[in-house]
Design a protein around this motif. Structure first.
Motif, PDB file in Angstrom:
ATOM      1  N   UNK A   1       3.943  26.103 -47.418  1.00 42.61           N
ATOM      2  CA  UNK A   1       3.277  24.807 -47.419  1.00 42.61           C
ATOM      3  C   UNK A   1       4.112  23.730 -46.732  1.00 42.61           C
ATOM      4  N   UNK A   2       5.431  23.862 -46.792  1.00 39.50           N
ATOM      5  CA  UNK A   2       6.321  22.858 -46.204  1.00 39.50           C
ATOM      6  C   UNK A   2       7.673  23.500 -45.926  1.00 39.50           C
ATOM      7  N   UNK A   3       8.288  23.103 -44.813  1.00 41.21           N
ATOM      8  CA  UNK A   3       9.649  23.525 -44.493  1.00 41.21           C
ATOM      9  C   UNK A   3      10.428  22.326 -43.968  1.00 41.21           C
ATOM     10  N   UNK A   4      11.549  22.033 -44.595  1.00 38.60           N
ATOM     11  CA  UNK A   4      12.337  20.864 -44.208  1.00 38.60           C
ATOM     12  C   UNK A   4      13.099  21.156 -42.913  1.00 38.60           C
ATOM     13  N   UNK A   5      13.603  20.128 -42.252  1.00 40.80           N
ATOM     14  CA  UNK A   5      14.463  20.364 -41.092  1.00 40.80           C
ATOM     15  C   UNK A   5      15.691  21.191 -41.475  1.00 40.80           C
ATOM     16  N   UNK A   6      16.229  21.911 -40.506  1.00 40.26           N
ATOM     17  CA  UNK A   6      17.365  22.797 -40.765  1.00 40.26           C
ATOM     18  C   UNK A   6      18.668  22.250 -40.208  1.00 40.26           C
ATOM     19  N   UNK A   7      18.715  20.980 -39.857  1.00 42.30           N
ATOM     20  CA  UNK A   7      19.958  20.409 -39.334  1.00 42.30           C
ATOM     21  C   UNK A   7      21.014  20.366 -40.435  1.00 42.30           C
ATOM     22  N   UNK A   8      22.276  20.364 -40.039  1.00 40.80           N
ATOM     23  CA  UNK A   8      23.367  20.339 -41.005  1.00 40.80           C
ATOM     24  C   UNK A   8      23.296  19.106 -41.897  1.00 40.80           C
ATOM     25  N   UNK A   9      22.943  17.969 -41.310  1.00 40.01           N
ATOM     26  CA  UNK A   9      22.903  16.731 -42.091  1.00 40.01           C
ATOM     27  C   UNK A   9      21.834  16.800 -43.178  1.00 40.01           C
ATOM     28  N   UNK A  10      20.662  17.317 -42.840  1.00 30.99           N
ATOM     29  CA  UNK A  10      19.585  17.408 -43.829  1.00 30.99           C
ATOM     30  C   UNK A  10      19.931  18.427 -44.900  1.00 30.99           C
ATOM     31  N   UNK A  11      20.446  19.581 -44.495  1.00 26.60           N
ATOM     32  CA  UNK A  11      20.786  20.616 -45.473  1.00 26.60           C
ATOM     33  C   UNK A  11      21.872  20.137 -46.428  1.00 26.60           C
ATOM     34  N   UNK A  12      22.837  19.396 -45.911  1.00 27.40           N
ATOM     35  CA  UNK A  12      23.887  18.862 -46.776  1.00 27.40           C
ATOM     36  C   UNK A  12      23.319  17.852 -47.757  1.00 27.40           C
ATOM     37  N   UNK A  13      22.428  16.994 -47.281  1.00 27.62           N
ATOM     38  CA  UNK A  13      21.820  15.992 -48.160  1.00 27.62           C
ATOM     39  C   UNK A  13      20.990  16.652 -49.257  1.00 27.62           C
ATOM     40  N   UNK A  14      20.231  17.665 -48.895  1.00 33.95           N
ATOM     41  CA  UNK A  14      19.417  18.370 -49.885  1.00 33.95           C
ATOM     42  C   UNK A  14      20.305  19.048 -50.908  1.00 33.95           C
ATOM     43  N   UNK A  15      21.356  19.693 -50.436  1.00 32.64           N
ATOM     44  CA  UNK A  15      22.254  20.386 -51.345  1.00 32.64           C
ATOM     45  C   UNK A  15      22.873  19.427 -52.346  1.00 32.64           C
ATOM     46  N   UNK A  16      23.200  18.217 -51.903  1.00 31.15           N
ATOM     47  CA  UNK A  16      23.805  17.245 -52.807  1.00 31.15           C
ATOM     48  C   UNK A  16      22.832  16.784 -53.886  1.00 31.15           C
ATOM     49  N   UNK A  17      21.536  16.962 -53.665  1.00 32.66           N
ATOM     50  CA  UNK A  17      20.548  16.595 -54.678  1.00 32.66           C
ATOM     51  C   UNK A  17      20.451  17.647 -55.788  1.00 32.66           C
ATOM     52  N   UNK A  18      20.961  18.845 -55.534  1.00 35.51           N
ATOM     53  CA  UNK A  18      20.869  19.974 -56.467  1.00 35.51           C
ATOM     54  C   UNK A  18      19.403  20.178 -56.876  1.00 35.51           C
ATOM     55  N   UNK A  19      18.578  20.739 -55.983  1.00 31.56           N
ATOM     56  CA  UNK A  19      17.127  20.756 -56.200  1.00 31.56           C
ATOM     57  C   UNK A  19      16.674  21.298 -57.557  1.00 31.56           C
ATOM     58  N   UNK A  20      17.328  22.334 -58.058  1.00 33.25           N
ATOM     59  CA  UNK A  20      16.849  22.930 -59.312  1.00 33.25           C
ATOM     60  C   UNK A  20      16.951  21.963 -60.479  1.00 33.25           C
ATOM     61  N   UNK A  21      17.927  21.061 -60.455  1.00 33.64           N
ATOM     62  CA  UNK A  21      18.088  20.118 -61.558  1.00 33.64           C
ATOM     63  C   UNK A  21      17.612  18.721 -61.216  1.00 33.64           C
ATOM     64  N   UNK A  22      17.082  18.530 -60.009  1.00 35.70           N
ATOM     65  CA  UNK A  22      16.617  17.199 -59.623  1.00 35.70           C
ATOM     66  C   UNK A  22      15.184  16.974 -60.077  1.00 35.70           C
ATOM     67  N   UNK A  23      14.713  15.729 -59.898  1.00 36.02           N
ATOM     68  CA  UNK A  23      13.313  15.419 -60.131  1.00 36.02           C
ATOM     69  C   UNK A  23      12.552  15.881 -58.891  1.00 36.02           C
ATOM     70  N   UNK A  24      12.013  17.085 -58.963  1.00 37.36           N
ATOM     71  CA  UNK A  24      11.412  17.743 -57.802  1.00 37.36           C
ATOM     72  C   UNK A  24       9.899  17.619 -57.890  1.00 37.36           C
ATOM     73  N   UNK A  25       9.302  16.885 -56.949  1.00 37.27           N
ATOM     74  CA  UNK A  25       7.870  16.614 -56.955  1.00 37.27           C
ATOM     75  C   UNK A  25       7.240  17.088 -55.654  1.00 37.27           C
ATOM     76  N   UNK A  26       6.117  17.768 -55.763  1.00 37.03           N
ATOM     77  CA  UNK A  26       5.380  18.197 -54.574  1.00 37.03           C
ATOM     78  C   UNK A  26       3.893  18.002 -54.809  1.00 37.03           C
ATOM     79  N   UNK A  27       3.250  17.273 -53.925  1.00 34.23           N
ATOM     80  CA  UNK A  27       1.797  17.139 -53.966  1.00 34.23           C
ATOM     81  C   UNK A  27       1.306  16.689 -52.598  1.00 34.23           C
ATOM     82  N   UNK A  28       0.124  17.124 -52.234  1.00 32.20           N
ATOM     83  CA  UNK A  28      -0.532  16.742 -50.975  1.00 32.20           C
ATOM     84  C   UNK A  28       0.368  16.978 -49.770  1.00 32.20           C
ATOM     85  N   UNK A  29       1.113  18.079 -49.802  1.00 35.26           N
ATOM     86  CA  UNK A  29       1.924  18.462 -48.651  1.00 35.26           C
ATOM     87  C   UNK A  29       3.215  17.694 -48.484  1.00 35.26           C
ATOM     88  N   UNK A  30       3.655  16.942 -49.519  1.00 34.25           N
ATOM     89  CA  UNK A  30       4.875  16.157 -49.428  1.00 34.25           C
ATOM     90  C   UNK A  30       5.817  16.523 -50.566  1.00 34.25           C
TER      91      UNK A  30
END
Length: 629
Positions: A571-600
């Motif tokens: 349904x969605x794939x984020x950019x794969x640049x180093x900067x984006x991947x590092x930012x996502x990793x710092x959010x710790x997705x499994x423990x973050x407030x993770x919301x998905x609706x309407x393709x966002x």
């Protein structure tokens, strides 16, 4: 300021009391190249800038877990007497079995497939005796008829050894239907599955399908939003718990405020001032866009001293307008709360020492307040139904029970009592009612035994999730905070712990499922693929929405998995640049407030700390969506 706890109670702790964060997190990001990471507010063209070196082991920086997992428990000692699901006082007891260690294996290991292959990772293995076989029906549970709530004082304290873990409170969003209509416009999601609104009803589509999230022509996403963290003083941890997502607004808590953003552009739409820092946010959003938040009663002083979490506020997500802001009282003083939920037209708050309270969602009319009695409402879980976790007895000898309530009046529809010695209950789903407990004092996941109840509050089955094999996360001392676990299609969906992949030097995992009727594994297996990790976000009809982190050349993805065929659709794939991947990793997705609706997809932190260096940047929220939106 904080009031002393009632007599014979432990000192107040939990959310709102300053704690040292646990060292590190999960999944340490690689050292990013030097440089900035985006503009302070509106994202610049081209997305993120280069990330900075994260603080080694600093707050919020994910780390690889040690071998065996954090806090791997020792096996529980033998327990004499009846186990889960036995009749309560006044009911005939079943024939007394021979004394056994606590529990038999719940299900036998599956028969290996032809060719001598072994069952897949995460399937039940041969285990030592552990209670009564789960295939056997349990005796009936005593029912409690209607009547008023009996809320009162005192909630079990979180032990000091895990107080830092208890600070992490998910402020995700679920849809609460106020009128019975099926309105998908405000449907939102969180990292806990199976308790939300109409698009989460797995029981209506047992064969899979029926989801509202559709595959786009191109799942490639761009950066929609980046919210920079406010300036933080040395050695101070501030709370920004709470985020909500509708088709027209993404709202995120900041320091002493909530800010609404356009979810497609990231531009600010409104700002709602609050009395102090946030302590909890409802997962649910009513169909007309109302959410609720608990905040501290005043702003913190220059030393960063925490205030009590006494203020309950309902607000309109579309406009940012405050509808009402109130507190509840017990014995002439304001009551502190740590959790908030919405069911129907009721905002219910709990998690403090004095019991729970409830308000009408639009008017703020008090529906019930804490009262001194022999029992206390520890907290509530909302969405399609309102479920209470209740504690009875004196400190040190408490017993717990789970109740289904009428959200309008608080009257009890049924009660399920847990045996003495169980000191927690974490609601995973409110319809059907599914909750988990720890089989030991502290485990990695927070829920190793999961109970499935029927519509009358009787036990269907108990599922044992052996600690160290699975990777869901149920917060310590919280009633409604389980993440990376979902309920739908009359099944429980759980991610396994990461293990060696098929390719050399790779790790992977999968989502497996258990029947809520039999307790046995169903054979479902949703593979992450070599080098990836996967976990459920929520249900979407009969489909499972899952987050799969990125590999070497791909960004993280949100996928939809058909509940019958297990076909995966991106349904969605984020950019794969180093900067984006590092930012996502710092959010710790499994423990973050993770919301998905309407393709966002939106990720939010609940706690923030000062960056390791002046050149580093911290972010409280990130958003991704169609790059041409």
């Amino acid at each position: 300021m904080s009031q002393p706890p009632p007599p014979n109670q432990p000192p107040q702790g939990g959310f709102g009391a300053p704690q040292d964060p646990p060292p590190g997190g999960f999944g340490a990001p690689q050292d990013p190249p030097p440089g900035g990471f985006g503009a302070p507010q509106d994202p610049p063209p081209g997305g993120f800038g280069a990330p900075q070196d994260p603080p080694p082991g600093g707050f919020g920086a994910p780390q690889s877990p040690p071998p065996g997992g954090f806090g791997a428990p020792t096996p529980p000692p033998p327990v004499q007497g009846p186990g889960y699901g036995y009749p309560q006082a006044g009911q005939p007891a079943p024939p007394t079995p021979p004394q056994q260690p606590y529990g038999y294996p719940q299900t036998p290991p599956p028969t290996p497939p032809a060719g001598g292959q072994q069952p897949g990772y995460g399937y039940p293995q041969q285990q030592p005796p552990y209670g009564y076989p789960q295939q056997q029906p349990y005796p009936p549970v005593p029912q409690v008829g209607g009547g008023g709530r009996k809320s009162n004082s005192s909630v079990v304290i979180v032990v000091a050894a895990v107080a830092a873990v208890a600070l992490i409170i998910g402020g995700g969003v679920w849809y609460a239907n106020s009128s019975g209509k099926d309105d998908s416009k405000n449907n939102s999601s969180s990292t806990t599955g199976g308790t939300g609104g109409n698009d989460d009803k797995g029981e209506d589509t047992p064969g899979g399908g029926g989801g509202k999230e559709k595959a786009p022509a191109d799942p490639s996403a761009g950066v929609l939003l980046q919210v920079p963290a406010p300036e933080i003083k040395d050695d101070q941890i501030d709370s920004v718990v709470g985020s909500w997502l509708t088709d027209s607004v993404y709202a995120k808590s900041g320091l002493n405020e909530i800010v609404g953003y356009d979810p497609d552009t990231g531009s600010k739409k409104w700002t709602l001032p609050l009395s102090g820092q946030t302590c909890a946010g409802s997962r649910e959003v009513t169909e007309d866009g109302i959410a609720a938040v608990v905040s501290e009663e005043a702003e913190r002083n220059s030393k960063g001293d925490h205030e009590d979490c006494t203020q309950v506020t309902a607000f309109d997500l579309n406009t940012g307008k405050q509808l009402w802001s109130k507190s509840a009282e017990s014995s002439g003083r304001k009551v502190a709360f740590e959790e908030v939920t919405i069911s129907g037209t009721t905002v219910a708050v709990g998690g403090g020492y004095d019991g729970g309270a409830a308000f009408e969602v639009k008017s703020g009319e008090v529906l019930w307040q804490p009262k001194v009695d022999t029992c206390t409402d520890v907290g509530y879980a909302g969405g399609e139904q309102l479920v209470a976790v209740r504690k009875c007895g004196d400190y040190g000898s408490e017993t717990y029970e789970v109740q289904l309530l009428d959200p309008a009046s608080g009257s009890v529809k049924w009660t399920y009592k847990l045996p003495k010695g169980i000191d927690n209950a974490k609601v995973i789903s409110t319809k059907p009612v599914v909750f988990g407990v720890d089989s030991a004092d502290i485990t990695v996941t927070g829920a190793t035994d999961v109970f499935s109840l029927d519509d009358n509050g009787k036990l269907r089955i108990k599922i044992t999730l052996e600690d160290g094999k699975y990777a869901h996360d149920c917060g310590v001392g919280e009633v409604y905070a389980c993440k990376a676990i979902a309920v739908g299609n009359d099944k429980l969906y759980v991610p396994t712990k990461q293990h060696d992949g098929t390719a050399e030097y790779t790790q992977t995992n999968e989502i497996v499922s258990f029947s809520l009727a039999t307790g046995k594994t169903t054979g479902d297996r949703i593979d992450a693929g070599d080098g990836n990790e996967i976990f459920p976000i929520r249900m979407d009809g009969g489909n499972i929405l899952a987050y799969r982190d990125g590999s070497v050349d791909k960004g993280p993805q949100v996928i939809s998995v058909d509940g019958t065929s297990l076909k995966q659709t991106t349904l969605l794939e984020t950019p794969a640049s180093d900067s984006v991947l590092s930012a996502i990793s710092s959010m710790v997705p499994k423990s973050s407030e993770l919301l998905f609706t309407s393709g966002r997809l939106f990720m939010g932190k609940d706690l923030i700390a000062k960056p390791y260096s002046a050149d580093d940047k911290e972010y409280t929220a990130l958003g991704f969506g169609p790059s041409n939106s």
